[in-house]
Design a protein around this motif. Sequence first.
Motif, PDB file in Angstrom:
ATOM      1  N   ASN A 182      44.960  -7.292  23.834  1.00  0.00           N
ATOM      2  CA  ASN A 182      44.259  -8.247  23.378  1.00  0.00           C
ATOM      3  C   ASN A 182      42.847  -8.031  24.517  1.00  0.00           C
ATOM      4  OD1 ASN A 182      45.276  -9.687  21.253  1.00  0.00           O
ATOM      5  ND2 ASN A 182      46.794 -10.223  22.717  1.00  0.00           N
ATOM      6  N   LEU A 197      41.422 -15.868  23.445  1.00  0.00           N
ATOM      7  CA  LEU A 197      42.400 -16.254  22.341  1.00  0.00           C
ATOM      8  C   LEU A 197      41.751 -15.939  20.795  1.00  0.00           C
ATOM      9  CD1 LEU A 197      44.486 -19.252  24.037  1.00  0.00           C
ATOM     10  CD2 LEU A 197      45.082 -17.061  23.963  1.00  0.00           C
ATOM     11  N   SER A 217      42.849 -12.983  18.877  1.00  0.00           N
ATOM     12  CA  SER A 217      44.088 -12.205  19.362  1.00  0.00           C
ATOM     13  C   SER A 217      45.385 -12.008  18.598  1.00  0.00           C
ATOM     14  CB  SER A 217      44.461 -13.127  20.722  1.00  0.00           C
ATOM     15  OG  SER A 217      45.107 -14.324  20.511  1.00  0.00           O
ATOM     16  N   MET A 229      49.407 -13.880  21.072  1.00  0.00           N
ATOM     17  CA  MET A 229      49.510 -14.823  22.293  1.00  0.00           C
ATOM     18  C   MET A 229      49.940 -16.059  21.787  1.00  0.00           C
ATOM     19  SD  MET A 229      46.284 -13.580  24.492  1.00  0.00           S
ATOM     20  CE  MET A 229      47.065 -14.317  26.076  1.00  0.00           C
ATOM     21  N   TYR A 283      50.278 -17.077  27.014  1.00  0.00           N
ATOM     22  CA  TYR A 283      51.238 -15.968  27.258  1.00  0.00           C
ATOM     23  C   TYR A 283      51.096 -15.068  26.196  1.00  0.00           C
ATOM     24  CZ  TYR A 283      55.377 -13.586  28.977  1.00  0.00           C
ATOM     25  OH  TYR A 283      56.244 -12.443  29.437  1.00  0.00           O
ATOM     26  N   GLU A 284      51.154 -13.636  26.836  1.00  0.00           N
ATOM     27  CA  GLU A 284      51.288 -12.566  25.632  1.00  0.00           C
ATOM     28  C   GLU A 284      52.479 -11.663  26.023  1.00  0.00           C
ATOM     29  OE1 GLU A 284      49.277  -8.372  24.605  1.00  0.00           O
ATOM     30  OE2 GLU A 284      47.980  -9.703  25.740  1.00  0.00           O
TER      31      GLU A 284
END
Length: 367
Positions: free
Chosen positions: A53, A103, A106, A109, A134-135
């Motif tokens: 991302n 985000l 994205s 995520m 968090y990814e």
Amino acid sequence: MTTGTDILIIGGGIAGISAAARLSGEASVTVLEAEPTISYHSTGRTAAIYLKNYGNQTLRALNRASEPFFLEPEGVSDHSILSPRGELHFAHEDEVESLDAYLEGSDGMERITPREAVEMVPILREDLIVAAAYESAAQDIDVDRLLQGFARMVRSNKGQIVTNARVQTLTRENGEWVAETPAGTFKAPIVINAAGAWADAIATLAGVKTVGLVPKRRSGILLPAPEGYDITHWPLFITGAERWYGKPEAGKLMISPADEDPVEPHDAWPDDMVVAEGLHRFETATTVEVTRVEHSWAGLRNFVKDRSPVVGFAPDADGFFWLAGQGGYGIQTSPALSQLTADLCLGKSSPLPQNIISALNPERLFS
């Protein structure tokens, strides 16, 4: 003595070496690198992580297009170039809008709580965190294995990689580009400008209109691991507005001030004030007091005005191909951009969507 080839590539970083690898199976290729070794500048000074991302929508498309090669790097390695890491974004009060913007659009995520963020990276100050995400798909890239694998592919296909070959003149003569270097004279109908921070300087040598490339310094700092913590499996952790970030690195903790100071092309080094400011931001956001810096360094990330790479033939010069402006995305987009470069130079169709190819075309910068 003049060495003739089908395609000359100026620059021995990941861009030039990966393009040479893709091309060398169907064309004779020579890479000219100014320094004594390949990957001397930005490629050798990267945080080395795959972030699906990261970047604008054009770059996110290139990231996605590169992932299959990283997972199955045929001809480069017998197993994946990637290994698990994860990426944690945490926002202080004045960074929530920046995190929300990141985000937007994205893929993969998830929003998490400040408590969950601190469980991932225990040195963060939970009282300052307002939002986090968090990814899980973020992964480390084995840059050396990737680069050396591409270089082996070039050589196995009888391509040349010539070091200490800084281009001193570049002229178009009888339908070929002729490059004069300390290592000899080289000529080819097509020249690929993959010279990183020096790409506009190469264009000027060739009498080609420049693309407005701006090198920007990015610094790195290596600290001892915080005492009492096993940092091995910590994710990369970055503030919502990208004011600094950190990442485990061979048992140490790598911190970057995330600086983007415009500079002239040069062998970059860190600015003491930038390092100090970055460490102050790190200390403010964490429970760690920095008492010792083990090493610091800097590299150059190169951007044009829209921050997308420049990939395609110059509109004002026959056989002059741009492969430049990768910013901080050059490693993770190298599979997609090298394949596009090979397809365009060999007159093949590309699997990339036409809108992405157009977003990379240098013509966009002159309209």
